[in-house]
Design an enzyme around this catalytic site. Structure first.
Site, mmCIF file in Angstrom:
data_model
loop_
_atom_site.group_PDB
_atom_site.id
_atom_site.type_symbol
_atom_site.label_atom_id
_atom_site.label_comp_id
_atom_site.label_asym_id
_atom_site.label_seq_id
_atom_site.Cartn_x
_atom_site.Cartn_y
_atom_site.Cartn_z
ATOM 1 N N TYR A 49 -88.603 9.225 0.683
ATOM 2 C CA TYR A 49 -87.456 9.538 1.222
ATOM 3 C C TYR A 49 -86.314 8.774 0.451
ATOM 4 C CZ TYR A 49 -91.157 8.921 4.914
ATOM 5 O OH TYR A 49 -92.275 9.075 5.531
ATOM 6 N N CYS B 274 -66.727 8.846 -1.549
ATOM 7 C CA CYS B 274 -65.537 8.486 -0.935
ATOM 8 C C CYS B 274 -65.973 8.182 0.524
ATOM 9 C CB CYS B 274 -64.584 9.286 -0.971
ATOM 10 S SG CYS B 274 -63.847 9.144 -2.666
ATOM 11 N N GLU B 275 -66.519 7.191 0.919
ATOM 12 C CA GLU B 275 -67.057 6.870 2.213
ATOM 13 C C GLU B 275 -67.922 5.481 1.801
ATOM 14 O OE1 GLU B 275 -68.145 7.352 6.087
ATOM 15 O OE2 GLU B 275 -67.840 9.293 5.156
ATOM 16 N N TYR C 57 -81.036 3.097 7.171
ATOM 17 C CA TYR C 57 -81.495 2.000 7.894
ATOM 18 C C TYR C 57 -81.837 0.655 7.127
ATOM 19 C CZ TYR C 57 -85.166 5.412 6.376
ATOM 20 O OH TYR C 57 -85.851 6.461 5.476
ATOM 21 N N GLU D 189 -102.408 9.363 7.831
ATOM 22 C CA GLU D 189 -101.296 10.182 7.140
ATOM 23 C C GLU D 189 -100.064 9.158 6.284
ATOM 24 O OE1 GLU D 189 -99.492 11.362 10.628
ATOM 25 O OE2 GLU D 189 -101.032 13.107 10.942
ATOM 26 N N PRO D 190 -100.477 8.759 5.331
ATOM 27 C CA PRO D 190 -99.663 7.994 4.550
ATOM 28 C C PRO D 190 -98.571 8.557 3.863
ATOM 29 C CG PRO D 190 -101.850 7.994 2.966
ATOM 30 C CD PRO D 190 -102.045 8.522 4.636
ATOM 31 N N GLY D 191 -97.510 8.379 3.818
ATOM 32 C CA GLY D 191 -96.222 8.733 3.114
ATOM 33 C C GLY D 191 -95.816 7.694 1.917
ATOM 34 N N ARG E 101 -81.183 5.450 2.113
ATOM 35 C CA ARG E 101 -81.972 4.604 2.801
ATOM 36 C C ARG E 101 -81.324 3.057 3.067
ATOM 37 N NH1 ARG E 101 -86.353 2.563 1.671
ATOM 38 N NH2 ARG E 101 -87.460 2.869 3.379
ATOM 39 N N GLY F 143 -97.975 4.067 9.099
ATOM 40 C CA GLY F 143 -97.566 2.648 9.148
ATOM 41 C C GLY F 143 -97.984 1.844 8.226
HETATM 42 C C1 LIG Z 1 -93.349 10.383 8.630
HETATM 43 C C2 LIG Z 1 -94.375 10.497 9.160
HETATM 44 C C3 LIG Z 1 -95.527 9.757 8.430
HETATM 45 C C4 LIG Z 1 -95.294 8.885 6.944
HETATM 46 O O1 LIG Z 1 -94.814 7.628 7.468
HETATM 47 P P1 LIG Z 1 -94.862 6.688 6.191
HETATM 48 O O2 LIG Z 1 -93.836 5.475 6.663
HETATM 49 O O3 LIG Z 1 -94.013 7.225 4.938
HETATM 50 O O4 LIG Z 1 -95.932 6.310 5.584
HETATM 51 C C5 LIG Z 1 -96.834 9.883 8.898
HETATM 52 N N1 LIG Z 1 -97.052 10.771 10.092
HETATM 53 C C6 LIG Z 1 -96.120 11.533 10.721
HETATM 54 C C7 LIG Z 1 -96.326 12.360 11.723
HETATM 55 C C8 LIG Z 1 -94.662 11.233 10.258
HETATM 56 O O5 LIG Z 1 -93.678 11.833 11.073
#
Ligand SMILES: *Cc1c(COP(=O)(O)O)cnc(C)c1O
Length: 399
Positions: free
Chosen positions: A355, A327-328, A301, A258-260, A297, A217
């Site tokens: 992403y 083509c869209e 969204y 869990e940072p992405g 993206r 988050g």
């Molecule tokens: C996608 C996801 C994340 C990472 O979210 P970010 O917004 O990219 O930080 C972490 N945990 C779980 C379970 C997810 O599905």
């Protein structure tokens, strides 16, 4: 990275191309680790960007790995992550996929009562698991990317706690961790703290609990004036809450995140070429040699990516609508001020690390772009651009 370095990459590897400046990943990772206590662990959410080189780099930094499919688990193992440093957090998979993860000895997070029951009946207490809770706090960002709300398919509702307990009591299932991931782009640290309080409340129902996983988050700024999640402030508040809870209850939990996006978004650039400048009665379009087949993206969204013309950074600013060649309808951005764009100029999309490539496709039978890693001042090709043959690779000709 400088415009000069990016232009050189466009020249050397062609466009469209994704570029990842890994120094930025390190910087973001260290921002996290320096904001929280030593025991707090960070599991990189692999789905943001899974190139094996990125996984290896993140591992070298000391991060663990969060995976949402069995193939991400396998990629993680291949990248060298130890099984105990991998958490498998799938959604709506069958028991067979969970069992495959078990054989790899990774942590497993179960997110529905049906699988919890099946797993419990078959394995009892022999393999400890996590349970993913949906706390129903609506947290941040776009409804489409929020996962904690009442309509969400993710997690087991907090209102089903009694049902979870029934499954635990009858099967002996051993819950070692609780997990919640309420969504992406939470601006307010209070939302995490609210989540944490809910976790503390749940903890007494799980006698073998060791880990509290708060998911992600963490927000990153996409446009000027937006703020990044203040992780220093968050770290301070969270550590205080954990400490106080430990004092009151005598229970010590390890905290996981869990940072992405937070780790890899900023590191990434998508470099494209302006193919056509098209003046219509209503606007000036810049048509680039990419589209939602490479970066979905904005269309998926409504995300915002800063677009800059690095070939003409001193040119007069003009107002453009930036579109792809698919083509869209594939509008990247309406009414953007960009330094005058000429056909052939190289444009960059910022914040394209998370992403971006991961959601790319071969729609319109176009080729997926190359990926380049910028490490210690050097550009390394880490994925070749698709070739025509790739479009036919798995097709079976029967006529
Ligand atoms: C996608 C996801 C994340 C990472 O979210 P970010 O917004 O990219 O930080 C972490 N945990 C779980 C379970 C997810 O599905």
């Amino acid at each position: 990275m400088t415009n000069k370095e990016l232009l050189k990459i466009a020249d050397e590897f062609g466009t469209p191309v994704y570029v990842y400046d890994v120094e930025s990943i390190r910087h973001q990772y260290e921002k996290l680790t320096s904001s929280f206590g030593k025991k707090t662990r960070f599991f990189y959410a692999a789905k943001a960007l899974t190139n094996i080189n990125i996984l290896k780099y993140v591992k070298k930094l000391g991060a663990s790995l969060d995976c949402v499919s069995i193939n991400e688990v396998k990629l993680g193992l291949k990248a060298g992550f130890a099984p105990q440093n991998i958490l498998f957090t799938p959604n709506c998979v069958d028991l067979a996929e969970i069992e495959e993860a078990m054989h790899h000895k990774v942590h497993i997070n179960i997110d529905n009562i049906s699988i919890l029951e099946q797993f419990g009946n078959k394995y009892g207490s022999s393999y400890p698991i996590f349970v993913r809770i949906n706390p129903h706090i609506f947290a941040g960002g776009n409804y489409k990317i929020s996962t904690g709300h009442i309509d969400s398919k993710f997690g087991i509702s907090i209102h089903q706690l009694r049902h979870i307990e029934r499954v635990m009591n009858t099967t002996g299932i051993n819950v070692e961790g609780l997990h919640m991931h309420t969504g992406s782009e939470i601006k307010d640290p209070e939302v995490f703290l609210q989540g944490l309080e809910i976790m503390f409340g749940l903890a007494e129902h799980f006698p073998n609990l060791k880990y509290l996983d708060m998911g992600s988050g963490f927000k990153v700024p996409y446009q000027d004036g937006e703020m990044e999640t203040d992780v220093k402030e968050l770290g301070k508040k969270v550590e205080k809450a954990i400490h106080e809870f430990a004092k009151e209850s005598g229970k010590h939990f390890e905290l996981w995140f869990e940072p992405g996006k937070f780790l890899v978004s900023k590191s990434g650039y998508l470099l494209v070429k302006a193919n056509v400048i098209k003046q219509t009665t209503a606007t000036v379009f810049v048509g680039v040699n990419s589209g939602f087949n490479h970066l979905i993206r904005p269309m998926f969204y409504d995300s915002y990516h800063i677009i800059e013309n690095i070939s003409n950074p001193k040119g007069t600013e003009r107002i453009y609508t930036v579109v792809g060649n698919i083509c869209e309808t594939d509008t990247f951005a309406w009414d953007r001020k960009i330094h005058e764009v000429r056909e052939g100029d190289i444009l960059i999309f910022r914040n394209a690390g998370a992403y971006g490539f991961e959601m790319s496709s071969n729609f319109n039978s176009r080729l997926k772009p190359a990926e380049v890693m910028f490490l210690d001042g050097k550009a390394h090709l880490i994925r070749k651009r698709d070739e025509f043959e790739d479009l036919l690779r798995n097709q079976v000709e029967v006529l």
